[in-house]
Design a protein around this motif. Sequence first.
Motif, PDB file in Angstrom:
ATOM      1  N   GLN A 142       0.844  -1.188   0.000  1.00 25.67           N
ATOM      2  CA  GLN A 142       0.000   0.000   0.000  1.00 25.67           C
ATOM      3  C   GLN A 142       0.881   1.240   0.000  1.00 25.67           C
ATOM      4  O   GLN A 142       1.639   1.462   0.949  1.00 25.67           O
ATOM      5  CB  GLN A 142      -0.941   0.005   1.199  1.00 25.67           C
ATOM      6  N   ALA A 143       0.772   1.998  -1.054  1.00 27.16           N
ATOM      7  CA  ALA A 143       1.507   3.256  -1.168  1.00 27.16           C
ATOM      8  C   ALA A 143       0.659   4.380  -0.572  1.00 27.16           C
ATOM      9  O   ALA A 143      -0.569   4.258  -0.490  1.00 27.16           O
ATOM     10  CB  ALA A 143       1.821   3.544  -2.628  1.00 27.16           C
ATOM     11  N   PRO A 144       1.284   5.469  -0.163  1.00 23.09           N
ATOM     12  CA  PRO A 144       0.528   6.585   0.414  1.00 23.09           C
ATOM     13  C   PRO A 144      -0.560   7.073  -0.519  1.00 23.09           C
ATOM     14  O   PRO A 144      -0.324   7.307  -1.702  1.00 23.09           O
ATOM     15  CB  PRO A 144       1.608   7.662   0.613  1.00 23.09           C
ATOM     16  N   GLY A 145      -1.778   7.167   0.005  1.00 26.75           N
ATOM     17  CA  GLY A 145      -2.893   7.665  -0.774  1.00 26.75           C
ATOM     18  C   GLY A 145      -3.489   6.684  -1.752  1.00 26.75           C
ATOM     19  O   GLY A 145      -4.373   7.039  -2.530  1.00 26.75           O
ATOM     20  N   LYS A 146      -3.006   5.440  -1.706  1.00 34.29           N
ATOM     21  CA  LYS A 146      -3.503   4.439  -2.647  1.00 34.29           C
ATOM     22  C   LYS A 146      -4.087   3.257  -1.900  1.00 34.29           C
ATOM     23  O   LYS A 146      -3.842   3.060  -0.719  1.00 34.29           O
ATOM     24  CB  LYS A 146      -2.380   3.972  -3.578  1.00 34.29           C
ATOM     25  N   GLU A 147      -4.857   2.463  -2.606  1.00 34.31           N
ATOM     26  CA  GLU A 147      -5.425   1.260  -2.017  1.00 34.31           C
ATOM     27  C   GLU A 147      -4.374   0.160  -1.944  1.00 34.31           C
ATOM     28  O   GLU A 147      -3.396   0.152  -2.699  1.00 34.31           O
ATOM     29  CB  GLU A 147      -6.627   0.791  -2.839  1.00 34.31           C
ATOM     30  N   ARG A 148      -4.615  -0.776  -1.050  1.00 32.97           N
ATOM     31  CA  ARG A 148      -3.746  -1.935  -0.938  1.00 32.97           C
ATOM     32  C   ARG A 148      -3.879  -2.768  -2.213  1.00 32.97           C
ATOM     33  O   ARG A 148      -4.991  -2.999  -2.691  1.00 32.97           O
ATOM     34  CB  ARG A 148      -4.121  -2.765   0.283  1.00 32.97           C
ATOM     35  N   GLU A 149      -2.751  -3.229  -2.734  1.00 38.81           N
ATOM     36  CA  GLU A 149      -2.772  -3.998  -3.966  1.00 38.81           C
ATOM     37  C   GLU A 149      -1.969  -5.284  -3.833  1.00 38.81           C
ATOM     38  O   GLU A 149      -0.990  -5.365  -3.101  1.00 38.81           O
ATOM     39  CB  GLU A 149      -2.226  -3.171  -5.135  1.00 38.81           C
ATOM     40  N   PHE A 150      -2.399  -6.268  -4.578  1.00 40.55           N
ATOM     41  CA  PHE A 150      -1.729  -7.565  -4.600  1.00 40.55           C
ATOM     42  C   PHE A 150      -0.376  -7.442  -5.276  1.00 40.55           C
ATOM     43  O   PHE A 150      -0.232  -6.757  -6.288  1.00 40.55           O
ATOM     44  CB  PHE A 150      -2.610  -8.562  -5.346  1.00 40.55           C
ATOM     45  N   VAL A 151       0.616  -8.154  -4.733  1.00 45.70           N
ATOM     46  CA  VAL A 151       1.950  -8.194  -5.326  1.00 45.70           C
ATOM     47  C   VAL A 151       2.298  -9.607  -5.789  1.00 45.70           C
ATOM     48  O   VAL A 151       2.656  -9.819  -6.943  1.00 45.70           O
ATOM     49  CB  VAL A 151       3.015  -7.699  -4.333  1.00 45.70           C
ATOM     50  N   ALA A 152       2.187 -10.564  -4.871  1.00 47.72           N
ATOM     51  CA  ALA A 152       2.567 -11.936  -5.204  1.00 47.72           C
ATOM     52  C   ALA A 152       1.883 -12.901  -4.246  1.00 47.72           C
ATOM     53  O   ALA A 152       1.560 -12.535  -3.113  1.00 47.72           O
ATOM     54  CB  ALA A 152       4.079 -12.120  -5.132  1.00 47.72           C
ATOM     55  N   ALA A 212       1.471  -9.985  -9.618  1.00 46.51           N
ATOM     56  CA  ALA A 212       0.890  -8.830 -10.296  1.00 46.51           C
ATOM     57  C   ALA A 212       1.767  -8.492 -11.494  1.00 46.51           C
ATOM     58  O   ALA A 212       2.970  -8.789 -11.499  1.00 46.51           O
ATOM     59  CB  ALA A 212       0.823  -7.649  -9.340  1.00 46.51           C
ATOM     60  N   ASP A 213       1.177  -7.872 -12.472  1.00 45.93           N
ATOM     61  CA  ASP A 213       1.957  -7.514 -13.661  1.00 45.93           C
ATOM     62  C   ASP A 213       3.152  -6.642 -13.290  1.00 45.93           C
ATOM     63  O   ASP A 213       4.232  -6.757 -13.894  1.00 45.93           O
ATOM     64  CB  ASP A 213       1.064  -6.773 -14.658  1.00 45.93           C
ATOM     65  N   SER A 214       2.988  -5.789 -12.295  1.00 46.38           N
ATOM     66  CA  SER A 214       4.068  -4.891 -11.892  1.00 46.38           C
ATOM     67  C   SER A 214       5.239  -5.625 -11.259  1.00 46.38           C
ATOM     68  O   SER A 214       6.335  -5.076 -11.163  1.00 46.38           O
ATOM     69  CB  SER A 214       3.537  -3.848 -10.905  1.00 46.38           C
ATOM     70  N   ALA A 215       5.001  -6.859 -10.822  1.00 43.56           N
ATOM     71  CA  ALA A 215       6.028  -7.633 -10.139  1.00 43.56           C
ATOM     72  C   ALA A 215       6.671  -8.702 -11.018  1.00 43.56           C
ATOM     73  O   ALA A 215       7.773  -9.169 -10.712  1.00 43.56           O
ATOM     74  CB  ALA A 215       5.450  -8.297  -8.903  1.00 43.56           C
ATOM     75  N   LYS A 216       6.018  -9.059 -12.072  1.00 48.75           N
ATOM     76  CA  LYS A 216       6.521 -10.141 -12.927  1.00 48.75           C
ATOM     77  C   LYS A 216       7.899  -9.811 -13.474  1.00 48.75           C
ATOM     78  O   LYS A 216       8.143  -8.709 -13.968  1.00 48.75           O
ATOM     79  CB  LYS A 216       5.546 -10.393 -14.072  1.00 48.75           C
ATOM     80  N   GLY A 217       8.787 -10.789 -13.373  1.00 52.08           N
ATOM     81  CA  GLY A 217      10.134 -10.618 -13.890  1.00 52.08           C
ATOM     82  C   GLY A 217      11.083  -9.902 -12.952  1.00 52.08           C
ATOM     83  O   GLY A 217      12.287  -9.878 -13.204  1.00 52.08           O
ATOM     84  N   ARG A 218      10.569  -9.306 -11.893  1.00 50.09           N
ATOM     85  CA  ARG A 218      11.424  -8.579 -10.940  1.00 50.09           C
ATOM     86  C   ARG A 218      11.356  -9.147  -9.534  1.00 50.09           C
ATOM     87  O   ARG A 218      12.361  -9.142  -8.817  1.00 50.09           O
ATOM     88  CB  ARG A 218      11.019  -7.102 -10.895  1.00 50.09           C
ATOM     89  N   PHE A 219      10.184  -9.612  -9.131  1.00 53.61           N
ATOM     90  CA  PHE A 219       9.990 -10.128  -7.780  1.00 53.61           C
ATOM     91  C   PHE A 219       9.822 -11.639  -7.821  1.00 53.61           C
ATOM     92  O   PHE A 219       9.272 -12.192  -8.779  1.00 53.61           O
ATOM     93  CB  PHE A 219       8.744  -9.509  -7.155  1.00 53.61           C
ATOM     94  N   THR A 220      10.257 -12.289  -6.746  1.00 56.46           N
ATOM     95  CA  THR A 220      10.076 -13.731  -6.614  1.00 56.46           C
ATOM     96  C   THR A 220       9.578 -14.049  -5.214  1.00 56.46           C
ATOM     97  O   THR A 220      10.221 -13.666  -4.231  1.00 56.46           O
ATOM     98  CB  THR A 220      11.390 -14.480  -6.863  1.00 56.46           C
ATOM     99  N   ILE A 221       8.472 -14.747  -5.150  1.00 60.85           N
ATOM    100  CA  ILE A 221       7.946 -15.199  -3.860  1.00 60.85           C
ATOM    101  C   ILE A 221       8.358 -16.645  -3.654  1.00 60.85           C
ATOM    102  O   ILE A 221       8.364 -17.444  -4.603  1.00 60.85           O
ATOM    103  CB  ILE A 221       6.414 -15.031  -3.780  1.00 60.85           C
ATOM    104  N   THR A 239       8.335 -19.622   7.074  1.00 62.78           N
ATOM    105  CA  THR A 239       8.642 -18.287   6.569  1.00 62.78           C
ATOM    106  C   THR A 239       8.358 -18.202   5.073  1.00 62.78           C
ATOM    107  O   THR A 239       8.641 -19.143   4.330  1.00 62.78           O
ATOM    108  CB  THR A 239      10.111 -17.928   6.846  1.00 62.78           C
ATOM    109  N   VAL A 240       7.828 -17.059   4.671  1.00 59.28           N
ATOM    110  CA  VAL A 240       7.649 -16.764   3.258  1.00 59.28           C
ATOM    111  C   VAL A 240       8.507 -15.540   2.932  1.00 59.28           C
ATOM    112  O   VAL A 240       8.693 -14.662   3.775  1.00 59.28           O
ATOM    113  CB  VAL A 240       6.165 -16.532   2.910  1.00 59.28           C
ATOM    114  N   TYR A 241       9.042 -15.519   1.726  1.00 61.23           N
ATOM    115  CA  TYR A 241       9.974 -14.466   1.316  1.00 61.23           C
ATOM    116  C   TYR A 241       9.456 -13.755   0.066  1.00 61.23           C
ATOM    117  O   TYR A 241       8.708 -14.323  -0.730  1.00 61.23           O
ATOM    118  CB  TYR A 241      11.349 -15.062   1.000  1.00 61.23           C
TER     119      TYR A 241
END
Length: 126
Positions: free
Chosen positions: A38-48, A60-69, A77-79
């Motif tokens: 959740q960024a300031p002033g924005k709604e909570r959004e899914f990442v992974a 999420a499309d914004s995370a594909k190719g950059r983030f790994t769960i 533990t989850v990372y």
Amino acid sequence: VQLQASGGGLAQAGGSLRLSCATSGRTFSSYNMGWFRQAPGKEREFVAGIRWSGGRTYYADSAKGRFTISRDNAVNTVYLQMNSLKPEDTAVYYCAADGGTSYSNYYFNAARYDAWGQGTLVTVSS
């Protein structure tokens, strides 16, 4: 289940951070796990998200190719490995646990998760 997120901090654009979410309880391996932000002033959004078995992940499309769960059920533990960070990744990141079935149908829906961690702040400077 109780969740404790950690690993946030300040990173430069293009850098990396790894978030961790430690959980209590003996049933961690039965929970699907998700990361939201959740960024300031924005709604909570899914990442992974990741299924209880670790056999299926969602991004999420914004995370594909950059983030790994990933998850380690042996240490409850989850990372979230975040690479190539961008200023727009700046947000409070939350981990969440879901004990339901048919996770593939609703992994992106924050309202379906049963428990939440307290959040960890990630700030990416340009």
